[in-house]
Design an enzyme around this catalytic site. Structure first.
Site, PDB file in Angstrom:
ATOM      1  N   ASP A 441       0.815  -1.324   0.008  1.00  0.00           N
ATOM      2  CA  ASP A 441       0.200   0.126   0.000  1.00  0.00           C
ATOM      3  C   ASP A 441       0.930   1.185  -0.020  1.00  0.00           C
ATOM      4  OD1 ASP A 441      -1.758   2.037   0.544  1.00  0.00           O
ATOM      5  OD2 ASP A 441      -2.907   1.063   2.074  1.00  0.00           O
ATOM      6  N   HIS A 442       0.889   1.983  -1.009  1.00  0.00           N
ATOM      7  CA  HIS A 442       1.950   3.054  -1.436  1.00  0.00           C
ATOM      8  C   HIS A 442       1.454   4.243  -0.429  1.00  0.00           C
ATOM      9  CE1 HIS A 442       5.456   4.601  -2.857  1.00  0.00           C
ATOM     10  NE2 HIS A 442       4.927   4.703  -4.140  1.00  0.00           N
ATOM     11  N   ARG A 443       0.294   4.368   0.260  1.00  0.00           N
ATOM     12  CA  ARG A 443      -0.171   5.274   1.167  1.00  0.00           C
ATOM     13  C   ARG A 443       0.734   5.320   2.362  1.00  0.00           C
ATOM     14  NH1 ARG A 443      -6.385   4.192   2.099  1.00  0.00           N
ATOM     15  NH2 ARG A 443      -5.485   2.155   2.281  1.00  0.00           N
ATOM     16  N   VAL A 445       3.470   2.685   2.740  1.00  0.00           N
ATOM     17  CA  VAL A 445       4.813   2.017   2.402  1.00  0.00           C
ATOM     18  C   VAL A 445       5.580   2.560   1.148  1.00  0.00           C
ATOM     19  CG1 VAL A 445       5.885   0.021   1.889  1.00  0.00           C
ATOM     20  CG2 VAL A 445       4.153   0.003   3.373  1.00  0.00           C
TER      21      VAL A 445
END
Length: 471
Positions: A441-443, A445
């Protein structure tokens, strides 16, 4: 008299077998109207949006009515079975019966049925297949004459009816395994503690059956089948398509994947790694007495490698709280293992996996996989996961871009392990190679953290001795 009869009938309602579930589908009834049930006896199997669960009845009595047929989805809190708990004979039984043939709470032939019974259930009667599952207390009561006649004819030699035998001791997953393999638990000599039948006992009993049927199965396949089988032809009567209702595990999975894919911004990174040393270590552990009887395979060491990588990079083990606009860091790892089952994809998890030794992790993995394959994973086992592993390599697939399990920050996909040419110590040699894919999850990580975790897992699998120095 009518009032007393109605007062003695208790209704068992569909319970919430998970947290917050609103409905469940009745997969199979193990009892029929007229059957005697006892407190704790499993009466049916239901499937929720998370798993298949067997439901025990909480009291003794005689089944009066099954309110819904198999395949019906029922709301939680709805009555599904009515049981007469008065201890008397079922309604409509003859007034005068010889004591030897009509005991106190014995079933009867379902000829006189209460009004309001679901029409599809009429005529079910006392099925021989269901009586094998029904527990009996040793009360000395005899089987009704009609049921005794059926059993005598099935046995062919006047053997005692199945109902007269004590119910074999076995856990629900073992009973399901025996049913799938066509093994009668009553014929098995238990090897478990306190006379409990184990999976190994069932497999051992099934082996002779498989051996006797293997040859006829080949012989019965006619050679000219290919020549006589009609070729597929166009059909316009509606048989060219099959529509399958989306429900249960499949429905829950679809909803979860849509929510995850369109809520969490996914990023996937890949690395190809030489796992030759890991494969050698797997073979060594199989010979280690500490791992005797345990499931030892590459997934075990991959799982341990991921746990070590999480320990070195704890921020990867987190979740995004949209309502509070907070990142929730987890100080424990509930390691999910994606499992493909006949009912769809499920992801049970190993609780507090970070605290387990390698043998303990092997034991937990073995139990998780066996339970999932038998369709007995509980809803609680699929709740609270933090990070997941999905092994697509078992299908011969090199890798993939896995979608996050809802509420988790990362998922590791493991590809097939293949013998490939690889530069090793300056020379091209055949080595065991696989490709790992980490979605996150790029939010919460970023690329650096995700890359560190993936690189750590790869480094451990290339040099598994780092499990000791980094753990």
């Amino acid at each position: 008299m009518t009032t007393m009869t109605e007062a003695s009938v208790r209704e068992f309602k569909m319970p919430d077998v998970g947290e917050g579930l609103t409905e469940a589908e009745i997969l199979k009834w193990y009892v029929q109207p007229g059957d005697t049930v006892t407190d704790g006896q499993v009466v049916c199997e239901v499937e929720t949006a998370k798993a298949a669960v067997e439901l025990p009845i909480p009291y003794d009595g005689v089944v009066r009515e099954l309110r819904f047929p198999e395949g019906t989805t029922v709301d939680v809190g709805t009555a599904i079975i009515a049981v007469d708990v008065s201890g008397g004979a079922p309604a409509g039984a003859p007034a005068e019966q010889p004591v030897a043939e009509q005991p106190k709470a014995a079933p009867k032939e379902p000829e006189a049925k209460p009004q309001g019974r679901t029409p599809v259930l009429v005529g079910y009667g006392v099925a021989a297949s269901s009586t094998k599952r029904r527990p009996r207390k040793s009360s000395g009561a005899t089987v009704p004459a009609a049921a005794q006649a059926i059993q005598t004819e099935l046995n062919g030699h006047g053997a005692p009816a199945v109902q007269d035998r004590p119910r074999p001791l076995a856990k629900p997953p073992v009973r399901k395994l025996a049913k799938d393999l066509g093994v009668d638990l009553a014929t098995i000599t238990p090897s478990g503690p306190d006379g409990v039948i184990t999976r190994e006992d069932v497999h051992a009993a099934a082996a002779p059956q498989a051996a006797t049927t293997a040859v006829p199965a080949v012989v019965e396949a006619p050679a000219p089948a290919l020549a006589t089988a009609p070729a597929p032809v166009a059909s316009y009567d509606g048989t060219r398509e099959t529509r399958v209702p989306v429900k249960g595990v499949r429905k829950a999975t679809a909803q979860a994947m849509i929510g995850s894919a369109f809520t969490a911004p996914h990023v996937t990174e890949f690395v190809t790694v030489d796992v030759t040393r890991t494969m050698k270590l797997v073979e060594e552990l199989k010979q280690d007495k500490e791992f005797q009887g345990l499931r030892v395979n590459p997934l075990l060491l991959i799982a341990k490698a991921l746990l070590v990588a999480i320990k070195r990079n704890p921020d990867i083990n987190a979740s995004w709280d949209e309502a509070s606009q907070e990142i929730v860091l987890k100080h424990y790892v509930n390691l999910g293992i994606a499992a493909a089952t006949p009912r769809g994809l499920i992801v049970p998890n190993i609780k507090d996996a970070q605290a387990k030794t390698l043998p303990q992790l092997a034991e937990s993995l073995g139990e998780l996989v066996s339970t999932a394959r038998e369709g007995r994973t509980s809803p609680a086992a699929m709740q609270g996961g933090t990070v997941t592993i999905t092994n697509v390599g078992v299908f011969g697939v090199d890798t993939g871009t896995p979608i996050l399990n809802p509420g988790e920050s990362a998922i590791l996909a493991v590809g097939a392990i293949k013998l490939q040419p690889w530069v090793h110590k300056g020379k091209v040699k055949p080595r065991q190679v696989t490709t790992l894919a980490l979605s996150f999850d790029h939010r919460l990580v970023d690329g650096e953290l995700g890359s560190k975790v993936l690189a750590d897992v790869a480094a451990i699998l290339e040099q598994p001795k780092r499990l000791i120095s980094w753990a």
